[in-house]
Design a protein around this motif. Structure first.
Motif, short mmCIF file in Angstrom:
data_model
loop_
_atom_site.label_atom_id
_atom_site.label_comp_id
_atom_site.label_asym_id
_atom_site.label_seq_id
_atom_site.Cartn_x
_atom_site.Cartn_y
_atom_site.Cartn_z
N LYS A 129 -43.31 41.91 17.41
CA LYS A 129 -43.77 40.51 17.39
C LYS A 129 -43.27 39.77 18.62
O LYS A 129 -44.03 39.01 19.25
N GLU A 167 -49.78 31.08 11.14
CA GLU A 167 -48.77 31.57 10.19
C GLU A 167 -49.38 32.58 9.23
O GLU A 167 -48.73 33.56 8.86
N ALA A 168 -50.66 32.36 8.87
CA ALA A 168 -51.33 33.28 7.96
C ALA A 168 -51.49 34.66 8.60
O ALA A 168 -51.35 35.69 7.93
N GLU A 169 -51.78 34.69 9.90
CA GLU A 169 -51.94 35.97 10.60
C GLU A 169 -50.61 36.71 10.68
O GLU A 169 -50.55 37.92 10.45
N VAL A 170 -49.55 35.99 11.02
CA VAL A 170 -48.22 36.62 11.10
C VAL A 170 -47.82 37.16 9.73
O VAL A 170 -47.31 38.29 9.62
N LYS A 171 -48.06 36.38 8.70
CA LYS A 171 -47.72 36.80 7.33
C LYS A 171 -48.51 38.05 6.94
O LYS A 171 -47.97 38.97 6.33
N GLN A 172 -49.79 38.09 7.33
CA GLN A 172 -50.61 39.24 6.99
C GLN A 172 -50.13 40.49 7.73
O GLN A 172 -50.06 41.58 7.15
N SER A 201 -38.35 45.71 9.10
CA SER A 201 -38.44 44.32 9.56
C SER A 201 -37.94 44.18 10.99
O SER A 201 -38.44 43.35 11.76
N ASP A 229 -56.79 34.10 8.29
CA ASP A 229 -56.75 32.64 8.26
C ASP A 229 -58.09 32.03 7.85
O ASP A 229 -58.35 30.85 8.09
N TYR A 233 -47.12 41.02 8.79
CA TYR A 233 -45.83 41.37 8.20
C TYR A 233 -46.04 42.15 6.90
O TYR A 233 -45.36 43.14 6.63
N THR A 234 -46.99 41.69 6.09
CA THR A 234 -47.32 42.39 4.85
C THR A 234 -47.81 43.80 5.14
O THR A 234 -47.39 44.77 4.49
#
Length: 262
Positions: free
Chosen positions: A190, A166-171, A183, A90, A173-174
């Motif tokens: 999560k 949201e950026a941390e969750v997205k990272q 998933s 983030d 997930y990536t």
């Protein structure tokens, strides 16, 4: 434990490929600091040193490692690198997140080894890291249970400042996708850090319409997947995180038992 012995224990398979390059640069900065008589730099102290890019060993043949169990050192190096990626996701490095990583290592390995890890982490954290390349190497060389444990740890970092962006969750997930984590497994882990309406169902990886038999089957499956014995090869220092995942599965099942009356 001396720094040389700690490095020998921690590096494992990392000297090769993208992880070898990252560790090589980090070690180079540490060695330079020693040579200048400055001691070992700690996280948050000083500026990165400019130095020539070192040469690295030939990229290893990953196939020879595919079936072997992950060592504690392999896991430790992976934690340091992936922690750096998530903390910077983030574009803001919160001190609480950094403290979480330091305390996690102190709890697992003891103060001295944690200090060694953070001397290395400081230099890793100053590098531009290719998430995909690093994760692909880890995916090829680390067993599935250990990769699940990595994801659990990364969510712990993100939650350390009491606000998961949201950026941390997205990272994360990536990272989980590159690590070969499904998933469903990602959502299950999560949910251990959240408390949504479908909390118990998400942890057990089932939907709200699941029958009693399906719930029981899901519990057996998840209890086996997250059983602490699955990461026993990492050493006793890593069992606490594994036991926490296992407790969450048990609690989710007990919650559904009460709701469904079975």
């Amino acid at each position: 434990m001396s720094i040389s012995k700690w490095l020998g224990a921690a590096l494992g398979w990392s000297f090769g490929g993208p992880i070898g390059a990252i560790i090589g640069l980090a070690l180079g900065s540490v060695v330079d600091s020693m040579a200048d008589g400055d001691g070992f730099p700690y996280l948050g102290e000083g500026e990165p040193r400019k130095r020539e890019r070192p040469r690295y060993r030939k990229r290893p043949n990953y196939d020879q490692y595919t079936e072997r169990k992950t060592t504690s050192g392999d896991f430790e190096v992976s934690l340091l690198i992936l922690a750096s990626i998530v903390i910077k996701a983030d574009n803001h490095q919160d001190q609480r997140e950094l403290n979480f990583v330091r305390q996690y290592f102190a709890n697992m390995y003891g103060k001295e080894r944690a200090n060694h890890a953070f001397k290395l982490f400081k230099n890793i954290n100053q590098q531009d890291i290719s998430t995909r390349q690093v994760c692909m190497q880890i995916q090829r060389m680390m067993d599935h249970a250990s990769r699940l444990q990595l994801i659990h740890f990364l969510f712990g970092i993100a939650k350390a400042d009491e606000h998961v962006t949201e950026a941390e969750v997205k990272q994360i997930y990536t990272i989980s996708g590159y690590l070969g984590v499904s998933s469903r497994d990602f959502e299950s882990i999560k949910e251990m850090f959240y408390n949504s309406v479908d909390h118990a169902y998400k942890i057990l990886e089932i939907d709200k319409n699941a029958s009693v038999e399906e719930i029981k089957a899901a519990y057996r499956k998840m209890a086996k997947k997250y059983h602490p014995d699955r990461v026993a090869h990492l050493g006793k220092e890593h069992l606490e995180g594994a036991e926490e995942k296992f407790r969450q599965v048990q609690q989710a099942y007990e919650q559904l038992q009460k709701e469904k009356g079975f």
